[in-house]
Write a protein that holds these residues in place. Sequence first.
Motif, PDB file in Angstrom:
ATOM      1  N   ALA A 194       0.849  -1.397  -0.017  1.00 28.60           N
ATOM      2  CA  ALA A 194       0.079   0.079  -0.043  1.00 28.60           C
ATOM      3  C   ALA A 194       0.978   1.248  -0.028  1.00 28.60           C
ATOM      4  CB  ALA A 194      -1.031   0.044   1.169  1.00 28.60           C
ATOM      5  N   TYR A 195       1.842   0.994   0.557  1.00 29.45           N
ATOM      6  CA  TYR A 195       2.728   2.224   0.954  1.00 29.45           C
ATOM      7  C   TYR A 195       3.511   2.588  -0.789  1.00 29.45           C
ATOM      8  CZ  TYR A 195       6.581   5.393   2.595  1.00 29.45           C
ATOM      9  OH  TYR A 195       7.423   6.426   2.791  1.00 29.45           O
ATOM     10  N   VAL A 196       4.033   1.702  -1.045  1.00 32.28           N
ATOM     11  CA  VAL A 196       4.739   1.835  -2.334  1.00 32.28           C
ATOM     12  C   VAL A 196       3.676   2.298  -3.311  1.00 32.28           C
ATOM     13  CG1 VAL A 196       5.870   0.635  -4.107  1.00 32.28           C
ATOM     14  CG2 VAL A 196       6.617   0.577  -1.700  1.00 32.28           C
ATOM     15  N   GLN A 197       2.428   1.791  -3.721  1.00 30.34           N
ATOM     16  CA  GLN A 197       1.284   2.123  -4.494  1.00 30.34           C
ATOM     17  C   GLN A 197       0.971   3.368  -4.358  1.00 30.34           C
ATOM     18  OE1 GLN A 197       0.439   0.368  -7.197  1.00 30.34           O
ATOM     19  NE2 GLN A 197       1.840  -1.316  -6.871  1.00 30.34           N
ATOM     20  N   THR A 198       0.880   3.872  -3.172  1.00 33.66           N
ATOM     21  CA  THR A 198       0.512   5.414  -2.966  1.00 33.66           C
ATOM     22  C   THR A 198       1.693   6.237  -3.238  1.00 33.66           C
ATOM     23  OG1 THR A 198      -0.860   5.033  -1.149  1.00 33.66           O
ATOM     24  CG2 THR A 198      -0.065   7.074  -0.990  1.00 33.66           C
ATOM     25  N   LEU A 199       2.888   5.927  -3.122  1.00 37.80           N
ATOM     26  CA  LEU A 199       4.035   6.694  -3.682  1.00 37.80           C
ATOM     27  C   LEU A 199       4.137   6.579  -5.075  1.00 37.80           C
ATOM     28  CD1 LEU A 199       6.813   8.305  -2.991  1.00 37.80           C
ATOM     29  CD2 LEU A 199       7.928   5.856  -2.621  1.00 37.80           C
ATOM     30  N   ALA A 200       4.063   5.649  -5.666  1.00 36.73           N
ATOM     31  CA  ALA A 200       3.857   5.460  -7.040  1.00 36.73           C
ATOM     32  C   ALA A 200       2.894   6.331  -7.810  1.00 36.73           C
ATOM     33  CB  ALA A 200       4.038   3.890  -7.510  1.00 36.73           C
ATOM     34  N   ALA A 201       1.775   5.997  -7.313  1.00 36.38           N
ATOM     35  CA  ALA A 201       0.352   6.861  -7.868  1.00 36.38           C
ATOM     36  C   ALA A 201       0.754   8.439  -7.782  1.00 36.38           C
ATOM     37  CB  ALA A 201      -0.838   6.565  -7.125  1.00 36.38           C
ATOM     38  N   LYS A 202       1.328   8.850  -6.716  1.00 36.07           N
ATOM     39  CA  LYS A 202       1.710  10.271  -6.532  1.00 36.07           C
ATOM     40  C   LYS A 202       2.657  10.907  -7.560  1.00 36.07           C
ATOM     41  CE  LYS A 202       3.795  13.694  -3.431  1.00 36.07           C
ATOM     42  NZ  LYS A 202       4.378  13.692  -2.192  1.00 36.07           N
ATOM     43  N   LEU A 203       3.737   9.912  -7.917  1.00 39.98           N
ATOM     44  CA  LEU A 203       4.885  10.199  -8.970  1.00 39.98           C
ATOM     45  C   LEU A 203       4.050  10.060 -10.356  1.00 39.98           C
ATOM     46  CD1 LEU A 203       7.913   7.956  -7.714  1.00 39.98           C
ATOM     47  CD2 LEU A 203       7.763  10.641  -7.807  1.00 39.98           C
ATOM     48  N   ALA A 204       3.147   9.189 -10.299  1.00 39.41           N
ATOM     49  CA  ALA A 204       2.508   9.038 -11.625  1.00 39.41           C
ATOM     50  C   ALA A 204       1.723   9.983 -12.042  1.00 39.41           C
ATOM     51  CB  ALA A 204       1.862   7.882 -11.803  1.00 39.41           C
ATOM     52  N   ALA A 205       1.089  10.719 -11.020  1.00 45.01           N
ATOM     53  CA  ALA A 205       0.444  12.068 -11.429  1.00 45.01           C
ATOM     54  C   ALA A 205       1.142  13.448 -11.167  1.00 45.01           C
ATOM     55  CB  ALA A 205      -0.644  12.367 -10.080  1.00 45.01           C
ATOM     56  N   GLY A 206       2.398  13.114 -11.212  1.00 45.89           N
ATOM     57  CA  GLY A 206       3.365  14.434 -11.072  1.00 45.89           C
ATOM     58  C   GLY A 206       3.805  14.756 -12.557  1.00 45.89           C
ATOM     59  N   PRO A 207       4.811  15.680 -12.630  1.00 45.32           N
ATOM     60  CA  PRO A 207       5.506  16.241 -13.964  1.00 45.32           C
ATOM     61  C   PRO A 207       6.372  15.092 -14.471  1.00 45.32           C
ATOM     62  CG  PRO A 207       6.479  17.311 -12.211  1.00 45.32           C
ATOM     63  CD  PRO A 207       5.674  16.491 -11.367  1.00 45.32           C
ATOM     64  N   THR A 208       5.927  13.790 -15.134  1.00 45.71           N
ATOM     65  CA  THR A 208       6.797  12.898 -15.237  1.00 45.71           C
ATOM     66  C   THR A 208       7.683  13.305 -16.432  1.00 45.71           C
ATOM     67  OG1 THR A 208       5.151  12.091 -16.955  1.00 45.71           O
ATOM     68  CG2 THR A 208       5.343  11.079 -14.837  1.00 45.71           C
ATOM     69  N   VAL A 209       7.595  14.284 -17.315  1.00 46.56           N
ATOM     70  CA  VAL A 209       8.540  14.621 -18.315  1.00 46.56           C
ATOM     71  C   VAL A 209       9.731  15.320 -17.445  1.00 46.56           C
ATOM     72  CG1 VAL A 209       7.293  17.006 -18.658  1.00 46.56           C
ATOM     73  CG2 VAL A 209       8.826  16.095 -20.449  1.00 46.56           C
ATOM     74  N   ALA A 210       9.340  16.007 -16.466  1.00 52.39           N
ATOM     75  CA  ALA A 210      10.593  16.894 -15.534  1.00 52.39           C
ATOM     76  C   ALA A 210      11.438  15.567 -15.056  1.00 52.39           C
ATOM     77  CB  ALA A 210       9.877  17.707 -14.718  1.00 52.39           C
ATOM     78  N   TYR A 211      10.680  14.509 -14.471  1.00 46.45           N
ATOM     79  CA  TYR A 211      11.310  13.357 -13.802  1.00 46.45           C
ATOM     80  C   TYR A 211      12.119  12.775 -14.714  1.00 46.45           C
ATOM     81  CZ  TYR A 211       7.400  13.411 -10.339  1.00 46.45           C
ATOM     82  OH  TYR A 211       6.586  13.914  -9.489  1.00 46.45           O
ATOM     83  N   SER A 212      11.889  12.533 -16.005  1.00 49.03           N
ATOM     84  CA  SER A 212      12.743  11.959 -16.860  1.00 49.03           C
ATOM     85  C   SER A 212      14.131  12.677 -17.190  1.00 49.03           C
ATOM     86  CB  SER A 212      12.058  11.700 -18.296  1.00 49.03           C
ATOM     87  OG  SER A 212      11.828  13.153 -18.950  1.00 49.03           O
ATOM     88  N   LYS A 213      14.062  14.171 -17.040  1.00 47.20           N
ATOM     89  CA  LYS A 213      15.171  15.241 -17.260  1.00 47.20           C
ATOM     90  C   LYS A 213      16.079  15.038 -15.860  1.00 47.20           C
ATOM     91  CE  LYS A 213      14.445  16.805 -21.602  1.00 47.20           C
ATOM     92  NZ  LYS A 213      15.393  16.495 -22.432  1.00 47.20           N
ATOM     93  N   ILE A 214      15.261  14.758 -14.631  1.00 51.11           N
ATOM     94  CA  ILE A 214      15.857  14.746 -13.445  1.00 51.11           C
ATOM     95  C   ILE A 214      16.818  13.501 -13.604  1.00 51.11           C
ATOM     96  CG2 ILE A 214      15.742  14.279 -11.075  1.00 51.11           C
ATOM     97  CD1 ILE A 214      13.159  16.243 -10.974  1.00 51.11           C
ATOM     98  N   LYS A 215      16.183  12.464 -14.004  1.00 55.15           N
ATOM     99  CA  LYS A 215      17.330  11.135 -14.026  1.00 55.15           C
ATOM    100  C   LYS A 215      18.138  11.182 -14.994  1.00 55.15           C
ATOM    101  CE  LYS A 215      15.285   6.955 -14.279  1.00 55.15           C
ATOM    102  NZ  LYS A 215      14.555   5.845 -14.524  1.00 55.15           N
ATOM    103  N   HIS A 216      17.927  12.050 -16.142  1.00 61.28           N
ATOM    104  CA  HIS A 216      19.117  12.246 -17.115  1.00 61.28           C
ATOM    105  C   HIS A 216      20.114  12.941 -16.663  1.00 61.28           C
ATOM    106  CE1 HIS A 216      21.048  12.818 -20.760  1.00 61.28           C
ATOM    107  NE2 HIS A 216      20.967  14.243 -20.634  1.00 61.28           N
ATOM    108  N   VAL A 217      19.937  14.233 -16.017  1.00 65.09           N
ATOM    109  CA  VAL A 217      21.105  14.985 -15.489  1.00 65.09           C
ATOM    110  C   VAL A 217      21.672  14.418 -14.419  1.00 65.09           C
ATOM    111  CG1 VAL A 217      20.100  17.075 -16.331  1.00 65.09           C
ATOM    112  CG2 VAL A 217      19.564  16.456 -14.284  1.00 65.09           C
TER     113      VAL A 217
END
Length: 264
Positions: A194-217
């Motif tokens: 439950a904890y991880v699914q809540t965390l993952a859903a929060k990320l999925a609702a976030g600015p995922t294009v920005a997340y991709s750039k964060i991983k890249h840099v």
Amino acid sequence: MTTSDALLTEDADGVRTLTLNRPEAYNSLTVELKEQLLAALRAAAEDADVRAVVLTGTGKAFCAGQDLKEHVGLLQAKDPAPLHTVSEHYNPMIREITGMAKPVIAAVNGTAAGAGAALAYACDLRVAAESSSFLMAFANVGLGPDSGASWTLQRLIGYGRAAELMLLGRKVDAAEALRIGIVGDVVPDEELTAYVQTLAAKLAAGPTVAYSKIKHVLNVAAQSSLDGALDAEDAAQTALGGTADHAEAVEAFVGKRKPNFQGK
């Protein structure tokens, strides 16, 4: 949910959960499971509806690493397959996880050893159940690290501790893993999913294009000079400044409302 003999796949709220499903063998990695997991990671990376990924296991283990029974059997049969599994399976899986343009979370539900631990290290976030543990067991079977562990683990905990865990093959429990930085959080076993699914859903609702750039840099900075990192950040900010998500965030801030990110 889609089901195979060795891997379960489930989608919910923009999150794809990949569950290693060989509990009787501690989710150890056979050729079949490695091929299924690699294909599933590639599919998740390419699916625009998937905005975050969770990797976990069934039973008492997250993943015990290479299935040694299969490995020994193939070696005894003079089958060359074990000699190529790093290049054909492990390296591509780690590249898919680290290069995926969306967050990947390891929900470590139990033992994570060898290549199984390395899969968790490669993920962007790691949450561990209280009963989980990590073991770099390569030296115990006369081998060196693979699956990117030599790169990922020392970036999590430093060269000294990484060398200690690899040379001595010392098991790390969840509490120590949290203390030294292998994982970001530890939760009771029964609360992990439950904890991880809540965390993952929060990320999925976030600015995922920005997340991709964060991983890249972050990946660029881990391998480059300060100037290289600055250039990568500059390019990322320039690109992100023109995205719909950034415009939405600015409008939401001005309007004092919650932003509605679309990952674009």
